[in-house]
Write a protein that holds these residues in place. Structure first.
Motif, PDB file in Angstrom:
ATOM      1  N   UNK A 117       0.837  -1.198   0.000  1.00  0.00           N
ATOM      2  CA  UNK A 117       0.000   0.000   0.000  1.00  0.00           C
ATOM      3  C   UNK A 117       0.875   1.252   0.000  1.00  0.00           C
ATOM      4  N   UNK A 118       1.890   1.262   0.837  1.00  0.00           N
ATOM      5  CA  UNK A 118       2.778   2.433   0.927  1.00  0.00           C
ATOM      6  C   UNK A 118       3.484   2.682  -0.401  1.00  0.00           C
ATOM      7  N   UNK A 119       4.023   1.627  -1.012  1.00  0.00           N
ATOM      8  CA  UNK A 119       4.707   1.777  -2.307  1.00  0.00           C
ATOM      9  C   UNK A 119       3.712   2.238  -3.370  1.00  0.00           C
ATOM     10  N   UNK A 120       2.490   1.697  -3.340  1.00  0.00           N
ATOM     11  CA  UNK A 120       1.456   2.126  -4.301  1.00  0.00           C
ATOM     12  C   UNK A 120       1.188   3.622  -4.173  1.00  0.00           C
ATOM     13  N   UNK A 121       1.027   4.083  -2.949  1.00  0.00           N
ATOM     14  CA  UNK A 121       0.767   5.504  -2.703  1.00  0.00           C
ATOM     15  C   UNK A 121       1.946   6.376  -3.130  1.00  0.00           C
ATOM     16  N   UNK A 122       3.158   6.000  -2.722  1.00  0.00           N
ATOM     17  CA  UNK A 122       4.341   6.816  -3.046  1.00  0.00           C
ATOM     18  C   UNK A 122       4.519   6.909  -4.559  1.00  0.00           C
ATOM     19  N   UNK A 123       4.467   5.776  -5.236  1.00  0.00           N
ATOM     20  CA  UNK A 123       4.638   5.788  -6.698  1.00  0.00           C
ATOM     21  C   UNK A 123       3.495   6.544  -7.373  1.00  0.00           C
ATOM     22  N   UNK A 124       2.274   6.364  -6.872  1.00  0.00           N
ATOM     23  CA  UNK A 124       1.138   7.087  -7.435  1.00  0.00           C
ATOM     24  C   UNK A 124       1.302   8.592  -7.295  1.00  0.00           C
ATOM     25  N   UNK A 125       1.765   9.020  -6.138  1.00  0.00           N
ATOM     26  CA  UNK A 125       1.974  10.459  -5.928  1.00  0.00           C
ATOM     27  C   UNK A 125       3.108  10.996  -6.805  1.00  0.00           C
ATOM     28  N   UNK A 126       4.156  10.192  -6.977  1.00  0.00           N
ATOM     29  CA  UNK A 126       5.246  10.620  -7.879  1.00  0.00           C
ATOM     30  C   UNK A 126       4.717  10.786  -9.300  1.00  0.00           C
ATOM     31  N   UNK A 127       3.882   9.847  -9.744  1.00  0.00           N
ATOM     32  CA  UNK A 127       3.317   9.960 -11.096  1.00  0.00           C
ATOM     33  C   UNK A 127       2.414  11.177 -11.212  1.00  0.00           C
TER      34      UNK A 127
END
Length: 150
Positions: free
Chosen positions: A68-78
């Motif tokens: 979940x954390x990686x999904x959020x971080x990568x999503x925010x970077x995108x």
């Protein structure tokens, strides 16, 4: 400079995002199913409740939360990558709302896990089976939002 870095990293970040989302979704599908068996089967075998507690805890701590954390971080970077999201369209808002709902569901499941641990589960196997459909519905909205851009 930062824009160039975001564009360069974009395919890597997107790839990592997709892998993390797949892992997160697998956990969101599996944990309610574990709860069904925990409710319906665990009391019939002496050591089963402890085994279920361990399986559920490790699923959340080792797979679901990091994914979940990686999904959020990568999503925010995108999202921060210029030109990727047109905020004048509807799709980023439906996706964002669905991701927030998915995160809420994740936390709701974790609270149910803690309830099992404290001996305070109040839901039935049937109710957990119904809750197992929540991530599917959210996934449909997210995928259609991003791909079809509705």
């Amino acid at each position: 400079m930062m824009t160039d870095l975001l564009f360069t990293l974009y395919p890597w970040v997107k790839s990592l995002h997709i892998m993390a989302v797949i892992s997160w979704m697998a956990g969101l599908f599996y944990l309610p199913r574990l709860f069904v068996y925990h409710v319906e089967k665990a009391e019939k075998v002496q050591e089963a409740p402890a085994i279920f507690h361990e399986m559920e805890e490790k699923l959340v701590r080792v797979i679901m939360r990091p994914a979940m954390i990686v999904s959020w971080v990568c999503g925010l970077i995108m999202v921060l990558t210029p030109g990727i999201v047109d905020w004048g369209e509807v799709w980023p808002w439906t996706k964002g709302a669905s991701v927030i709902a998915m995160t809420w569901f994740h936390e709701w499941l974790n609270a149910r896990r803690k309830g099992f641990l404290a001996g305070q589960n109040r839901l039935t196997g049937r109710q957990y089976r119904m809750m197992n459909e929540v991530p599917t519905l959210l996934m449909v909205v997210i995928v259609l939002s991003v791909i079809v851009k509705f």
